[in-house]
Scaffold this active site. Structure first.
Site, mmCIF file in Angstrom:
data_model
loop_
_atom_site.group_PDB
_atom_site.id
_atom_site.type_symbol
_atom_site.label_atom_id
_atom_site.label_comp_id
_atom_site.label_asym_id
_atom_site.label_seq_id
_atom_site.Cartn_x
_atom_site.Cartn_y
_atom_site.Cartn_z
ATOM 1 N N GLY A 69 0.839 -1.199 0.000
ATOM 2 C CA GLY A 69 0.000 0.000 0.000
ATOM 3 C C GLY A 69 0.869 1.242 0.000
ATOM 4 O O GLY A 69 2.070 1.159 0.259
ATOM 5 N N CYS A 96 5.290 -6.229 1.471
ATOM 6 C CA CYS A 96 5.682 -4.823 1.425
ATOM 7 C C CYS A 96 5.035 -4.048 2.576
ATOM 8 O O CYS A 96 5.329 -4.341 3.732
ATOM 9 C CB CYS A 96 5.365 -4.238 0.053
ATOM 10 N N TYR A 97 4.123 -3.103 2.296
ATOM 11 C CA TYR A 97 3.489 -2.401 3.422
ATOM 12 C C TYR A 97 2.824 -3.393 4.375
ATOM 13 O O TYR A 97 2.834 -3.193 5.600
ATOM 14 C CB TYR A 97 2.450 -1.379 2.931
ATOM 15 N N HIS A 189 7.675 -7.918 -3.854
ATOM 16 C CA HIS A 189 6.346 -8.285 -4.365
ATOM 17 C C HIS A 189 6.380 -9.637 -5.098
ATOM 18 O O HIS A 189 6.786 -9.680 -6.259
ATOM 19 C CB HIS A 189 5.850 -7.205 -5.329
ATOM 20 N N GLU A 191 3.897 -11.162 -6.239
ATOM 21 C CA GLU A 191 2.782 -11.262 -7.185
ATOM 22 C C GLU A 191 3.122 -10.759 -8.586
ATOM 23 O O GLU A 191 2.405 -11.061 -9.537
ATOM 24 C CB GLU A 191 1.551 -10.514 -6.634
ATOM 25 N N ASP A 247 -17.767 -11.590 -21.816
ATOM 26 C CA ASP A 247 -18.515 -11.859 -20.583
ATOM 27 C C ASP A 247 -19.930 -12.363 -20.859
ATOM 28 O O ASP A 247 -20.352 -13.384 -20.313
ATOM 29 C CB ASP A 247 -18.567 -10.601 -19.692
ATOM 30 N N LYS A 389 -11.215 -11.715 -15.237
ATOM 31 C CA LYS A 389 -11.355 -11.894 -16.691
ATOM 32 C C LYS A 389 -10.631 -13.149 -17.182
ATOM 33 O O LYS A 389 -11.151 -13.889 -18.021
ATOM 34 C CB LYS A 389 -10.787 -10.655 -17.398
#
Ligand code: XMP
Length: 533
Positions: A69, A96-97, A189, A191, A247, A389
């Site tokens: 964050g 991280c944060y 990170h 991710e 979608d 998605k």
């Protein structure tokens, strides 16, 4: 279409039983954390960092991840998670944060680092359960992890019970662990793909440390969604606005699998679709899948409403408004419909929830669903509400939809209405459709379609001179646009090969009578936008 049926009947695991809770401190990567966890086969949800104790306990997470964050724990009133995070007895990973917040909250010390680290860094793992055995160095070299950092603060003193688990040049405590209590912190990170072992690290956390079985897979998701739709709508009839986009197409395939003829789709063809797109939609859904689809050919009404209008926002409003009117008229002709299906997906849900609590930036306006439910007293069924998605695409394939449809570039709701600059005339749309079709066809034929994120042609209503045979001809111009982007918020123009562009240009000028010049758009976003209007 049959691939989902046996699984639907055979497997009925509760794929939501093992779930990871992601508490969001506002990092731009939070959705990425959720997607990566799901790629490990584990269901995850994002909630705001201040989720209260009751909701936290009710969620029954198998593990908790605290996101990064933009804040600093040394502010006056820094964001802190409920103490319950550390009381419910599940593993916690702070990123991280999230690591700094965990350190500060459990009694450690966090300070502004003299060396801020942004971008690429190397981590030397120490005695670590989370990072053990992972390395980007060769097999005989000491382990090194190539990671992505983005922080100004760093942990200076560990909370009681924690040990250092890895260091970088500027952060002696770049990773920390309390193995007894199952708390883990990473300054970098995992991710983002720049952290090469990131997916392995997240997998270790959710699969081994949290013990999640990994049953969040496309076939199970389909089976679960089918069971839930059946339980929700029973024997009622359901209406779906089918646009041909990913979608709504996946919702159609899923509902058809779940409730067969109880589903009726209305497909409003506003005449601003791509070349032959209306016929393709009917071919896929009505001819092949035997879904009830009512096609409304409304092109003349749209062109009449757009006559003389050249302002882009006004065009958008007219197209969106008329779309609802036409859909509405058609829906009113149907008897006994109780449910309206929508292709809402998880990012829409997160954005709307964030907007309600004042934390998000934008809400998407779904122009194609208007005020219909209130007036028609239909309840909503949204079978993709939990899915990102990429998951929607995977279950589209699982349901047997054609790959070209599922992996199609995004197409704006107002369609070619915003790709014909200025006033929209049927003859302009016809020229644009043909030029666009050649461009897209050649991208596919040359294996370039999947390498760009969005590509299309734009019609410019100006005439330019060309020499064809012995005569001079004043004809229209089209611009080709192709971009590469992850999030469509920023984009780089695609550096398509010159030979390819030359070939496309030649084909368009030779084959589309009425176009005498082709240009290629080399503007990035920002400052330009992806669409021209
Ligand atoms: P821009 O042009 O804003 O486009 O850089 C970003 C993405 O949004 C799409 N786009 C739209 N989609 N209705 C839509 O449904 C619209 O009015 C609209 N305008 C832009 C655009 O195609 C790109 O993917």
């Amino acid at each position: 279409m049959s691939s989902a049926m046996p699984t639907a009947a055979a497997k009925q695991t509760d794929i939501h039983a093992w779930r990871v809770l992601i508490l969001d401190f506002g990092s731009q990567y939070t959705q990425l954390i959720a997607r990566r966890v799901r790629e490990c086969g584990v269901y995850s949800e994002i909630h705001p960092w201040d989720m209260d104790e009751a909701r936290l306990r009710a969620f029954r997470p198998a593990g908790i991840i605290l996101s990064g964050g933009p804040e600093s724990v040394n502010l006056d009133d820094p964001p802190r998670v409920s103490q319950a995070v550390f009381e419910i007895g599940v593993p916690v990973l702070g990123i991280c944060y999230g690591m700094q917040a965990m350190a500060a909250q459990l009694g450690g010390k966090v300070e502004a680092s003299a060396h801020r680290e942004f971008g690429y860094a190397e981590i030397r793992p120490g005695d670590s359960e989370l990072l053990a055995g992972l390395s980007d160095a060769g097999p005989s070299a000491d382990p090194v992890l190539k990671v992505w950092m983005s922080h100004g603060d760093r942990v200076e003193a560990l909370p009681q019970g924690f040990k250092a688990a890895g260091s970088s040049r500027n952060s002696p405590l770049a990773a920390m662990e309390d193995r007894a209590r199952r708390y883990f912190g990473l300054q970098f990170h995992p991710e983002v793909t720049h952290t090469l072992q990131g997916q392995n690290i997240l997998k270790r956390f959710v699969a081994e440390i949290c013990g999640c079985p990994g049953d969040w897979t496309p076939d199970n998701i389909v089976a679960d969604a089918i069971a839930r739709v059946r339980a929700t709508v029973g024997a009622d009839r359901v209406l779906l606005g089918l646009s041909g986009g990913v979608d709504s197409s996946v919702v159609a395939a899923l509902l058809h699998e779940a409730i067969g003829d109880q589903l009726t789709c209305v497909f409003v063809d506003h005449g601003l679709l791509r070349h032959h797109e209306g016929d393709q939609v009917m071919d896929t859904f009505a001819e092949h899948m035997h879904i009830n689809v009512i096609r409304v050919n409304a092109a003349e009404r749209f062109f009449a409403a757009l006559k003389g209008i050249s302002d882009p926002e006004q065009k958008r409003k007219i197209i969106g408004g008329l779309f609802i009117d036409v859909f509405d008229e058609e829906a009113h002709k149907l008897e006994g419909i109780k449910w309206l299906a929508q292709g809402t997906i998880y990012p829409d849900v997160i954005e709307s929830a964030g907007a309600e609590t004042g934390k998000a930036h934008v809400i998407k306006s779904h122009h194609n669903v208007g005020g219909l439910p209130a007036r028609m007293r239909m309840s909503l069924v949204e079978p993709l509400r939990e899915l990102f998605k990429d998951e929607v695409r995977k279950i589209g394939i699982e349901l047997g939809l054609p790959r070209e449809m599922v992996y199609r570039h995004p197409f704006p709701g107002p369609g070619l209405g915003v790709r014909v600059l200025g006033e929209v005339k049927p003859e302009y749309v016809a020229l644009l459709q043909r030029a666009d079709d050649i461009f897209i066809h050649e991208l596919r034929a040359n294996d370039l379609y999947d390498k760009v994120s969005q590509a299309f042609a734009v019609f410019l209503p100006v005439k330019s001179v060309g020499v064809m045979g012995d005569g001079r001809r004043y004809d229209y111009v089209v611009a080709l646009r192709a971009v590469e982007t992850i999030d469509f918020m920023t984009a780089r123009w695609a550096h398509l090969p010159y030979e390819f562009l030359e070939h496309v240009s030649l084909r368009i000028i030779n084959e589309v009578d009425g176009i005498s010049r082709v240009t290629y758009d080399i503007s990035g976003k920002p400052p330009a936008t992806i669409e021209w209007e």
